[in-house]
Design a protein around this motif. Structure first.
Motif, PDB file in Angstrom:
ATOM      1  N   ILE A  66     -23.634  35.364 -38.707  1.00 38.14           N
ATOM      2  CA  ILE A  66     -22.778  34.737 -37.696  1.00 38.14           C
ATOM      3  C   ILE A  66     -22.573  35.708 -36.549  1.00 38.14           C
ATOM      4  CG2 ILE A  66     -20.459  33.890 -37.181  1.00 38.14           C
ATOM      5  CD1 ILE A  66     -21.926  33.397 -40.629  1.00 38.14           C
ATOM      6  N   GLY A  67     -22.191  36.929 -36.898  1.00 41.65           N
ATOM      7  CA  GLY A  67     -22.145  38.026 -35.932  1.00 41.65           C
ATOM      8  C   GLY A  67     -21.343  37.730 -34.691  1.00 41.65           C
ATOM      9  N   LEU A  68     -21.922  38.077 -33.555  1.00 39.27           N
ATOM     10  CA  LEU A  68     -21.214  37.977 -32.280  1.00 39.27           C
ATOM     11  C   LEU A  68     -21.064  36.547 -31.792  1.00 39.27           C
ATOM     12  CD1 LEU A  68     -22.876  41.032 -30.514  1.00 39.27           C
ATOM     13  CD2 LEU A  68     -20.545  40.899 -31.406  1.00 39.27           C
ATOM     14  N   ALA A  69     -21.765  35.607 -32.419  1.00 43.91           N
ATOM     15  CA  ALA A  69     -21.593  34.204 -32.034  1.00 43.91           C
ATOM     16  C   ALA A  69     -20.182  33.713 -32.366  1.00 43.91           C
ATOM     17  CB  ALA A  69     -22.634  33.325 -32.726  1.00 43.91           C
ATOM     18  N   ASN A  70     -19.574  34.320 -33.386  1.00 47.01           N
ATOM     19  CA  ASN A  70     -18.190  33.999 -33.755  1.00 47.01           C
ATOM     20  C   ASN A  70     -17.606  35.194 -34.501  1.00 47.01           C
ATOM     21  OD1 ASN A  70     -15.740  32.952 -34.495  1.00 47.01           O
ATOM     22  ND2 ASN A  70     -16.556  31.483 -35.976  1.00 47.01           N
ATOM     23  N   PRO A  71     -17.130  36.197 -33.764  1.00 49.01           N
ATOM     24  CA  PRO A  71     -16.601  37.414 -34.413  1.00 49.01           C
ATOM     25  C   PRO A  71     -15.450  37.153 -35.368  1.00 49.01           C
ATOM     26  CG  PRO A  71     -16.943  37.773 -32.060  1.00 49.01           C
ATOM     27  CD  PRO A  71     -17.120  36.296 -32.303  1.00 49.01           C
ATOM     28  N   ASN A  72     -14.747  36.023 -35.207  1.00 46.44           N
ATOM     29  CA  ASN A  72     -13.649  35.696 -36.123  1.00 46.44           C
ATOM     30  C   ASN A  72     -14.133  35.495 -37.558  1.00 46.44           C
ATOM     31  OD1 ASN A  72     -11.552  35.792 -34.260  1.00 46.44           O
ATOM     32  ND2 ASN A  72     -11.866  33.674 -33.618  1.00 46.44           N
ATOM     33  N   ALA A  73     -15.418  35.200 -37.720  1.00 40.17           N
ATOM     34  CA  ALA A  73     -15.962  34.989 -39.061  1.00 40.17           C
ATOM     35  C   ALA A  73     -15.807  36.243 -39.912  1.00 40.17           C
ATOM     36  CB  ALA A  73     -17.440  34.588 -38.975  1.00 40.17           C
ATOM     37  N   LEU A  74     -16.030  37.404 -39.308  1.00 35.86           N
ATOM     38  CA  LEU A  74     -15.898  38.657 -40.051  1.00 35.86           C
ATOM     39  C   LEU A  74     -14.441  38.912 -40.424  1.00 35.86           C
ATOM     40  CD1 LEU A  74     -17.300  41.134 -41.219  1.00 35.86           C
ATOM     41  CD2 LEU A  74     -17.110  42.236 -38.978  1.00 35.86           C
ATOM     42  N   LEU A  75     -13.539  38.569 -39.519  1.00 39.96           N
ATOM     43  CA  LEU A  75     -12.106  38.731 -39.822  1.00 39.96           C
ATOM     44  C   LEU A  75     -11.717  37.848 -41.002  1.00 39.96           C
ATOM     45  CD1 LEU A  75     -10.609  38.688 -36.197  1.00 39.96           C
ATOM     46  CD2 LEU A  75     -11.146  40.678 -37.609  1.00 39.96           C
ATOM     47  N   LEU A  76     -12.185  36.582 -41.001  1.00 43.28           N
ATOM     48  CA  LEU A  76     -11.845  35.671 -42.088  1.00 43.28           C
ATOM     49  C   LEU A  76     -12.463  36.131 -43.401  1.00 43.28           C
ATOM     50  CD1 LEU A  76     -10.421  33.008 -42.820  1.00 43.28           C
ATOM     51  CD2 LEU A  76     -12.615  31.868 -42.490  1.00 43.28           C
ATOM     52  N   ALA A  77     -13.703  36.613 -43.356  1.00 49.41           N
ATOM     53  CA  ALA A  77     -14.362  37.078 -44.576  1.00 49.41           C
ATOM     54  C   ALA A  77     -13.629  38.277 -45.169  1.00 49.41           C
ATOM     55  CB  ALA A  77     -15.818  37.430 -44.283  1.00 49.41           C
ATOM     56  N   ASN A  78     -13.167  39.178 -44.304  1.00 50.69           N
ATOM     57  CA  ASN A  78     -12.395  40.325 -44.792  1.00 50.69           C
ATOM     58  C   ASN A  78     -11.054  39.868 -45.358  1.00 50.69           C
ATOM     59  OD1 ASN A  78     -13.457  43.146 -44.482  1.00 50.69           O
ATOM     60  ND2 ASN A  78     -14.016  42.319 -42.484  1.00 50.69           N
ATOM     61  N   ALA A  79     -10.431  38.916 -44.691  1.00 51.99           N
ATOM     62  CA  ALA A  79      -9.164  38.379 -45.194  1.00 51.99           C
ATOM     63  C   ALA A  79      -9.377  37.702 -46.546  1.00 51.99           C
ATOM     64  CB  ALA A  79      -8.595  37.392 -44.182  1.00 51.99           C
ATOM     65  N   CYS A  80     -10.502  37.038 -46.707  1.00 52.82           N
ATOM     66  CA  CYS A  80     -10.842  36.405 -47.984  1.00 52.82           C
ATOM     67  C   CYS A  80     -10.927  37.452 -49.091  1.00 52.82           C
ATOM     68  CB  CYS A  80     -12.169  35.660 -47.838  1.00 52.82           C
ATOM     69  SG  CYS A  80     -12.895  35.067 -49.375  1.00 52.82           S
ATOM     70  N   PHE A  81     -11.621  38.547 -48.806  1.00 50.76           N
ATOM     71  CA  PHE A  81     -11.775  39.618 -49.795  1.00 50.76           C
ATOM     72  C   PHE A  81     -10.404  40.173 -50.195  1.00 50.76           C
ATOM     73  CE2 PHE A  81     -12.791  43.616 -51.656  1.00 50.76           C
ATOM     74  CZ  PHE A  81     -14.082  43.514 -52.140  1.00 50.76           C
ATOM     75  N   ASP A  82      -9.557  40.428 -49.193  1.00 50.76           N
ATOM     76  CA  ASP A  82      -8.223  40.975 -49.474  1.00 50.76           C
ATOM     77  C   ASP A  82      -7.352  39.978 -50.243  1.00 50.76           C
ATOM     78  OD1 ASP A  82      -8.913  43.278 -48.165  1.00 50.76           O
ATOM     79  OD2 ASP A  82      -7.994  42.694 -46.258  1.00 50.76           O
ATOM     80  N   THR A  83      -7.412  38.716 -49.850  1.00 50.89           N
ATOM     81  CA  THR A  83      -6.583  37.694 -50.484  1.00 50.89           C
ATOM     82  C   THR A  83      -6.949  37.517 -51.955  1.00 50.89           C
ATOM     83  OG1 THR A  83      -6.392  36.549 -48.363  1.00 50.89           O
ATOM     84  CG2 THR A  83      -5.814  35.296 -50.323  1.00 50.89           C
ATOM     85  N   LEU A  84      -8.242  37.583 -52.264  1.00 54.41           N
ATOM     86  CA  LEU A  84      -8.681  37.466 -53.659  1.00 54.41           C
ATOM     87  C   LEU A  84      -7.994  38.498 -54.542  1.00 54.41           C
ATOM     88  CD1 LEU A  84     -12.536  36.829 -53.672  1.00 54.41           C
ATOM     89  CD2 LEU A  84     -10.770  35.409 -54.686  1.00 54.41           C
TER      90      LEU A  84
END
Length: 424
Positions: free
Chosen positions: A289-307
């Motif tokens: 996804i990369g720079l096309a939608n940088p928010n994707a990386l934020l959500l993926a990191n939040a997913c990891f933390d939330t788990l």
């Protein structure tokens, strides 16, 4: 039921081990250590069936060292301490330090890994850990710093051919049978570079025929049909999870949220480690996804933390949300390609010197040598920008990042053109 083919053919000496020539071939780093009779604590990282356990056994036999084996799946801190106590008792009666082999070390908790530290550091044991997961994520830093990490690779086609020939000519059972390998594509495709899987498939295919004088002719069709009849036969030890995670990531990359969430469900139902899935989502967010939608990386990191906070089974909902978001996001691999291009240039050009104007000058001698002398501080100029060269001499005007056609990167590209003109 008799001993499986893969076990009957397990190598006993280095020269019998097929593959991993970059580590154990003539003059290779691990081969030199083994031949010298001394090895440091090491972690063997690679996919299933490439020889991690076999190599650990061979090392212990070659060094004539006491060998202790633990599986991280069913061992706790108590088991680790018991083995270390045994190793202490043997330490001064053996020529080589006892070897402690821990299979799937990535499944050890922090406290279990902590219990190894002193024994590894003081040389009570030489640790050999085996992992299919990136040790940078799964092994605690103090333990990782005390070990050398060696990467084992899937077997290539020529190595699979060599293994297949050995099975047919050296195995005590197969060499007595009339077996003709007419086609190998299915054998090699389903094995996926996994030596154990190849031998399991061969074993299954041949054992399905009754023993007799009639020749067995192995074809692609025959192998495929036998595997469809026995879907678990070539997936011993849960190795199918590598195929499913591949389908999962490719479905996200292909912008198919329905397929992606289906493969997610397969992993959840199969008892896959949620952290394993979450890590792959973080990687996908950056790579696909990369720079096309940088928010994707934020959500993926939040997913990891939330788990880590809410655990299971509710964590599956967080994984599903992130999976669907990534699959439905615009895609770009420009960041991935940029670092690949830059790494290729580094390999080609070596360690080029940093231009003087970009160097720090913390000492008077460095200032006298013109370190940092002509550097222009961007914030002192209009729009916080001033043209100057940031690449080493010889790489002027090199391009590594190529923006792709999506709204986010088009906006970035417009800014670069406005600031740099045709240079960017």
């Amino acid at each position: 039921m008799g001993t499986p083919l893969a076990e009957r053919l397990r190598p006993q000496h280095l020269d019998e081990l097929i593959g991993q020539s970059h580590l154990i071939g003539k003059g290779a780093v691990l081969r030199r250590m083994i031949d010298s009779g001394r090895i440091p604590s090491i972690i063997l990282w690679g996919p299933p069936g490439v020889g991690k356990t076999t190599l650990a056994n061979i090392i212990a036999n070659t060094l004539n060292a006491p060998f202790y084996k633990l599986s991280a799946i069913n061992s706790g801190v108590k088991d680790v301490r018991e083995v270390i106590d045994k190793a202490k008792n043997n330490r001064f009666f053996e020529s080589a330090a006892p070897i402690l082999f821990i299979d799937e070390i990535h499944r050890f908790s922090k406290s279990q890994q902590d219990s190894l530290l002193n024994a590894v550091e003081t040389g009570i044991v030489t640790l050999i850990g085996a992992t299919t997961e990136n040790p940078s994520f799964e092994v605690i830093r103090p333990l990782l710093s005390r070990c050398q990490v060696y990467v084992l690779k899937p077997l290539e086609k020529k190595e699979l051919e060599q293994l297949l020939n050995r099975a047919l000519t050296e195995d005590i059972i197969l060499k007595e049978r009339k077996i003709e390998i007419k086609e190998t594509d299915a054998l090699f495709r389903f094995s996926g570079g996994d030596a154990r899987k190849l031998l399991n498939i061969l074993d299954l295919t041949i054992s399905s025929d009754s023993v007799g004088d009639e020749a067995i002719v192995i074809t692609d069709k025959m192998v495929t049909e036998r595997l469809q009849e026995n879907p678990a036969a070539y997936d011993k030890g849960g190795e199918m999870h590598y195929d499913i995670i591949s389908a999962f990531i490719k479905s996200i990359r292909g912008s198919d949220p329905d397929a992606a969430v289906y493969w997610l469900a397969r992993m959840v139902a199969g008892g896959e480690d949620p952290k394993f899935i979450a890590r792959r989502l973080v990687i996908s967010a950056a790579e696909d996804i990369g720079l096309a939608n940088p928010n994707a990386l934020l959500l993926a990191n939040a997913c990891f933390d939330t788990l880590q906070k809410i655990g299971w089974p509710e964590g599956r909902i967080v994984l599903a949300e992130t999976t669907i978001y990534l699959a439905a996001s615009p895609k770009s691999n420009s960041s991935y390609m940029a670092i690949e291009n830059a790494m290729a240039k580094v390999e080609q050009t070596g360690n080029l010197p940093v231009p003087l104007h970009l160097r720090n000058a913390p000492t008077s001698l460095m200032k006298e040598l013109n370190y940092g002398k002509e550097y222009k501080y961007a914030h002192d100029y209009e729009n916080n920008f001033i043209k100057q060269e940031y690449l080493p001499k010889g790489l002027k005007n090199s391009r590594f990042w190529e923006p792709q056609s999506n709204p986010a990167e088009s906006k970035m590209n417009d800014l670069m053109r406005k600031l740099w003109g045709n240079k960017k």
